[in-house]
Structures are given as structure tokens and as C-alpha cells.
Write a protein that holds these residues in place. Structure first.
Motif, PDB file in Angstrom:
ATOM      1  N   TYR A  49       2.971  -5.816  -0.921  1.00  0.00           N
ATOM      2  CA  TYR A  49       3.634  -4.510  -0.885  1.00  0.00           C
ATOM      3  C   TYR A  49       3.464  -3.837   0.482  1.00  0.00           C
ATOM      4  CZ  TYR A  49       4.350  -4.032  -6.016  1.00  0.00           C
ATOM      5  OH  TYR A  49       4.749  -4.152  -7.312  1.00  0.00           O
ATOM      6  N   HIS A  50       2.244  -3.803   0.998  1.00  0.00           N
ATOM      7  CA  HIS A  50       1.995  -3.098   2.260  1.00  0.00           C
ATOM      8  C   HIS A  50       2.745  -3.746   3.421  1.00  0.00           C
ATOM      9  CE1 HIS A  50      -0.931  -6.331   2.314  1.00  0.00           C
ATOM     10  NE2 HIS A  50      -1.125  -6.119   3.601  1.00  0.00           N
ATOM     11  N   LYS A  51       2.821  -5.073   3.436  1.00  0.00           N
ATOM     12  CA  LYS A  51       3.565  -5.766   4.492  1.00  0.00           C
ATOM     13  C   LYS A  51       5.058  -5.508   4.374  1.00  0.00           C
ATOM     14  CE  LYS A  51       0.265  -9.564   4.828  1.00  0.00           C
ATOM     15  NZ  LYS A  51       0.046 -10.998   4.581  1.00  0.00           N
ATOM     16  N   ALA A  54       5.834  -1.949   5.483  1.00  0.00           N
ATOM     17  CA  ALA A  54       5.761  -1.864   6.948  1.00  0.00           C
ATOM     18  C   ALA A  54       7.005  -2.483   7.592  1.00  0.00           C
ATOM     19  CB  ALA A  54       4.490  -2.554   7.453  1.00  0.00           C
ATOM     20  N   ALA A  78      -3.026  -2.893  -5.755  1.00  0.00           N
ATOM     21  CA  ALA A  78      -2.433  -2.942  -4.418  1.00  0.00           C
ATOM     22  C   ALA A  78      -3.216  -2.018  -3.493  1.00  0.00           C
ATOM     23  CB  ALA A  78      -0.971  -2.540  -4.499  1.00  0.00           C
ATOM     24  N   LEU A  80      -4.283  -2.288  -0.443  1.00  0.00           N
ATOM     25  CA  LEU A  80      -3.815  -2.160   0.940  1.00  0.00           C
ATOM     26  C   LEU A  80      -2.585  -1.259   1.025  1.00  0.00           C
ATOM     27  CD1 LEU A  80      -4.431  -5.806   2.174  1.00  0.00           C
ATOM     28  CD2 LEU A  80      -5.763  -3.753   2.708  1.00  0.00           C
ATOM     29  N   LEU A  81      -1.726  -1.306   0.026  1.00  0.00           N
ATOM     30  CA  LEU A  81      -0.595  -0.381  -0.026  1.00  0.00           C
ATOM     31  C   LEU A  81      -1.104   1.045  -0.193  1.00  0.00           C
ATOM     32  CD1 LEU A  81       2.476   0.251  -0.265  1.00  0.00           C
ATOM     33  CD2 LEU A  81       2.116   0.098  -2.748  1.00  0.00           C
ATOM     34  N   TRP A  83      -3.936   2.288   0.694  1.00  0.00           N
ATOM     35  CA  TRP A  83      -4.529   2.704   1.971  1.00  0.00           C
ATOM     36  C   TRP A  83      -3.423   3.101   2.956  1.00  0.00           C
ATOM     37  CZ3 TRP A  83      -8.772   4.273   4.297  1.00  0.00           C
ATOM     38  CH2 TRP A  83      -8.817   4.261   5.689  1.00  0.00           C
ATOM     39  N   GLN A  84      -2.414   2.248   3.067  1.00  0.00           N
ATOM     40  CA  GLN A  84      -1.309   2.505   3.996  1.00  0.00           C
ATOM     41  C   GLN A  84      -0.579   3.810   3.647  1.00  0.00           C
ATOM     42  OE1 GLN A  84       1.674  -0.544   3.806  1.00  0.00           O
ATOM     43  NE2 GLN A  84       2.806   0.238   5.544  1.00  0.00           N
ATOM     44  N   LEU A  85      -0.304   4.030   2.373  1.00  0.00           N
ATOM     45  CA  LEU A  85       0.396   5.245   1.966  1.00  0.00           C
ATOM     46  C   LEU A  85      -0.465   6.488   2.173  1.00  0.00           C
ATOM     47  CD1 LEU A  85       2.156   4.009  -1.285  1.00  0.00           C
ATOM     48  CD2 LEU A  85       3.250   4.573   0.902  1.00  0.00           C
ATOM     49  N   PRO A 133       3.969   2.256  11.350  1.00  0.00           N
ATOM     50  CA  PRO A 133       2.805   2.134  10.473  1.00  0.00           C
ATOM     51  C   PRO A 133       1.618   1.464  11.144  1.00  0.00           C
ATOM     52  CG  PRO A 133       4.521   0.586   9.837  1.00  0.00           C
ATOM     53  CD  PRO A 133       5.094   1.461  10.912  1.00  0.00           C
TER      54      PRO A 133
END
Length: 152
Positions: A49-51, A54, A78, A80-81, A83-85, A133
Motif C-alpha cells: 500500500y505505501h509503495k 507513493a 499496513a 508502513l502505510l 506511518w506514511q499517512l 512522499p
């Protein structure tokens, strides 16, 4: 999703694309103008999801007030998602970030999360900052370890 769109009578107004993000983004870049994608719904491999998000951000296809939704944020997870969000929300990329508790599909007594984010259409934000991102700090070791456990 397709059934809901049909039921709502919106089949003529909404186009759904199904496939691998890597391939779809390249196709969409050839067909659509920047800022044309208003809704992104992810329900596939949570570990990418995070990739995928991005890649969509880098493509500049997302509208300024895009609605992003992803299923299974808790199980299998998820991190990493998330964290990214969270980093994007703190940086102003997302005006709203919600994690909604809901029953797991098929297991009513098991909790899962749907992750919702709404793009920040405020004109005071830097477009470069919103679309980049990679400028966020890397995920902490604990988040990376949790992501590895989720992928078992």
C-alpha cells in the motif's frame, strides 16, 4: 465497489480501474491529465500500500482533494502505510486522516481498520511538499519490524 456504483446509478459517471498499481499508473499517465484522480481505493496486498500510494503521488495524477481509502489496516496490517499517512498528515499533505474500526470481512467478531485520508486542497501548501512522499523521515525500526511480522 462495482456493485455499489451500479446500484447508485453512477456507472456512467465513475470509471473503475482494476489491476496492479505499477501498470495502472503508467496507463493512467498516458490517458489522464494531472490531478484527475479523485478517489483511490486499495484492497489488495497491504504490504505494498505505501509503495503504491507513493507511486500515485509521484505521478501527480491525484487531485488536490483526493479521497484515499485502504482496507485491512489492522489485520493483516499496513504499518508502513499508516506511518506514511501520519507523516503526510503532519506535513499538511492530508487535511484529514481517520482510522475506522470495523468488523473483519467474514469474521464479525474480529476487529479490522479501514484507513481514510482526504487530500489537503488548501492553496497555501507547497505543491512540491505535497507531492514528495520521500521527504518524510524513514519509519522507525519498530514500525519496520511490525511490518515484517505482518508479512509472515
Amino acid at each position: 465497489a462495482l456493485n455499489f456504483i451500479e446500484f447508485a446509478g453512477l456507472s456512467d459517471a465513475i470509471e473503475v480501474r482494476i489491476g496492479q498499481c505499477e501498470e495502472l499508473v503508467e496507463e493512467l499517465k498516458e490517458e489522464l491529465d494531472p490531478g484527475s484522480v479523485d478517489v483511490v481505493y486499495m484492497d489488495h496486498n497491504q504490504m505494498t500500500y505505501h509503495k503504491d500510494l507513493a507511486q500515485l503521488q509521484r505521478s501527480k495524477l491525484l487531485s488536490r482533494d483526493v479521497l484515499f481509502a485502504a482496507t485491512q489496516g489492522l489485520k493483516p496490517g499496513a504499518p508502513l502505510l499508516l506511518w506514511q499517512l501520519t507523516q503526510g498528515h503532519e506535513a499538511g499533505v492530508w487535511s484529514q486522516l481517520d482510522i475506522v474500526s470495523c468488523p473483519d470481512c467474514g469474521f464479525r467478531r474480529m476487529e479490522d481498520w479501514v484507513v481514510l485520508a482526504h487530500g489537503n486542497a488548501a492553496k497555501t501548501r507547497s505543491l512540491k511538499r505535497r507531492e514528495s512522499p520521500q521527504t518524510f523521515p524513514p519509519a522507525p525500526r519498530e514500525v519496520l519490524l511490525l511490518a515484517a511480522e505482518c508479512n509472515l
